[in-house]
Design a protein around this motif. Sequence first.
Motif, short mmCIF file in Angstrom:
data_model
loop_
_atom_site.label_atom_id
_atom_site.label_comp_id
_atom_site.label_asym_id
_atom_site.label_seq_id
_atom_site.Cartn_x
_atom_site.Cartn_y
_atom_site.Cartn_z
N MET A 9 -7.54 6.20 -0.21
CA MET A 9 -6.49 6.42 -1.19
C MET A 9 -5.16 6.60 -0.48
O MET A 9 -5.06 7.30 0.54
N GLY A 10 -4.13 5.95 -0.99
CA GLY A 10 -2.81 6.05 -0.39
C GLY A 10 -2.48 4.95 0.58
O GLY A 10 -1.31 4.76 0.95
N GLN A 11 -3.49 4.20 0.99
CA GLN A 11 -3.25 3.10 1.92
C GLN A 11 -2.78 1.85 1.19
O GLN A 11 -2.97 1.70 -0.02
N GLU A 12 -2.17 0.94 1.93
CA GLU A 12 -1.73 -0.34 1.39
C GLU A 12 -2.82 -1.39 1.61
O GLU A 12 -3.48 -1.39 2.66
N VAL A 13 -2.96 -2.27 0.66
CA VAL A 13 -3.97 -3.33 0.75
C VAL A 13 -3.30 -4.67 0.45
O VAL A 13 -2.43 -4.76 -0.43
N ILE A 14 -3.68 -5.68 1.18
CA ILE A 14 -3.22 -7.05 0.89
C ILE A 14 -4.44 -7.92 0.66
O ILE A 14 -5.31 -8.03 1.52
N ASP A 34 5.32 -1.15 -10.21
CA ASP A 34 5.98 -1.22 -8.90
C ASP A 34 5.02 -1.05 -7.73
O ASP A 34 5.39 -1.29 -6.58
N GLN A 35 3.81 -0.64 -8.02
CA GLN A 35 2.81 -0.49 -6.97
C GLN A 35 2.33 -1.86 -6.46
O GLN A 35 1.83 -2.00 -5.36
N PHE A 36 2.51 -2.86 -7.29
CA PHE A 36 1.99 -4.19 -6.99
C PHE A 36 3.12 -5.15 -6.63
O PHE A 36 4.24 -5.03 -7.14
N SER A 37 2.81 -6.11 -5.79
CA SER A 37 3.75 -7.20 -5.53
C SER A 37 2.95 -8.44 -5.14
O SER A 37 1.81 -8.34 -4.68
N ARG A 43 0.40 -1.20 -3.01
CA ARG A 43 0.90 -0.09 -2.19
C ARG A 43 0.30 1.22 -2.67
O ARG A 43 0.04 1.40 -3.86
N SER A 44 0.08 2.11 -1.72
CA SER A 44 -0.36 3.47 -2.06
C SER A 44 -1.50 3.44 -3.08
O SER A 44 -1.35 3.88 -4.23
N THR A 45 -2.62 2.89 -2.65
CA THR A 45 -3.74 2.68 -3.56
C THR A 45 -4.25 3.98 -4.16
O THR A 45 -4.22 5.05 -3.53
N THR A 105 -12.59 -1.29 -3.04
CA THR A 105 -13.09 0.06 -3.30
C THR A 105 -12.12 1.05 -2.65
O THR A 105 -11.88 0.99 -1.44
N VAL A 106 -11.57 1.91 -3.46
CA VAL A 106 -10.66 2.94 -2.95
C VAL A 106 -11.40 4.27 -2.93
O VAL A 106 -11.96 4.69 -3.96
N VAL A 107 -11.41 4.90 -1.75
CA VAL A 107 -12.17 6.15 -1.62
C VAL A 107 -11.25 7.31 -1.25
O VAL A 107 -10.12 7.09 -0.83
#
Lengths: 113, 112
Positions: free
Chosen positions: A15-20, A63-66, A80-82, A111-113
Amino acid sequence: EPEVTQTPSHQVTQMGQEVILRCVPISNHLYFYWYRQILGQKVEFLVSFYNNEISEKSEIFDDQFSVERPDGSNFTLKIRSTKLEDSAMYFCAGRESGGNTIYFGEGSWLTVV
Amino acid sequence: AQSVTQLGSHVSVSEGALVLLRCNYSSSVPPYLFWYVQYPNQGLQLLLKYTTGATLVKGINGFEAEFKKSETSFHLTKPSAHMSDAAEYFCAVSEDGNQFYFGTGTSLTVIP
């Protein structure tokens, strides 16, 4: 038969990490989409992209997504900030100009943990 | 506004029996209608679509669907279920071929 390819197939992130999430659409497709499917729920539209810009987006796509298509081939979704509730299968899809059908990739399971 | 309703989130049929998966839609204009299938751990695969012309459309794996405007329906059928048909099935509608709206899906179980 050409197909949409997505990577990674599965990603676990804190949680809180960025993912692409990455997608390589079919070469003659010009319209691109991201959808998501939370486990057990319907497939939901996130965003559509054409001519290097967003053409439509849903209320989910805040705004979390791009999205971007940095090199003319890959189409990426950045989160951003999953959050825990971002855990879902994310599908990339494409459509050719003048076409009326979208074709999906096999999805990226986040999966966000 | 466009929307899709799939009646029955889970359907079970015996192998060899008729498969009927229901889909009703709402649309302000003649829609494009689609059925997608999702096998376990795979993406969404186009099964069949209706755009214009013949209202009975045939898809892959022996499936077909009939567009009934008066009933605003696009039910999916297959005369004889096979074990390999077990999957999640999604109905979708589009008014313009750009925005697509999906139903909540129907999980098909085939009993041997």
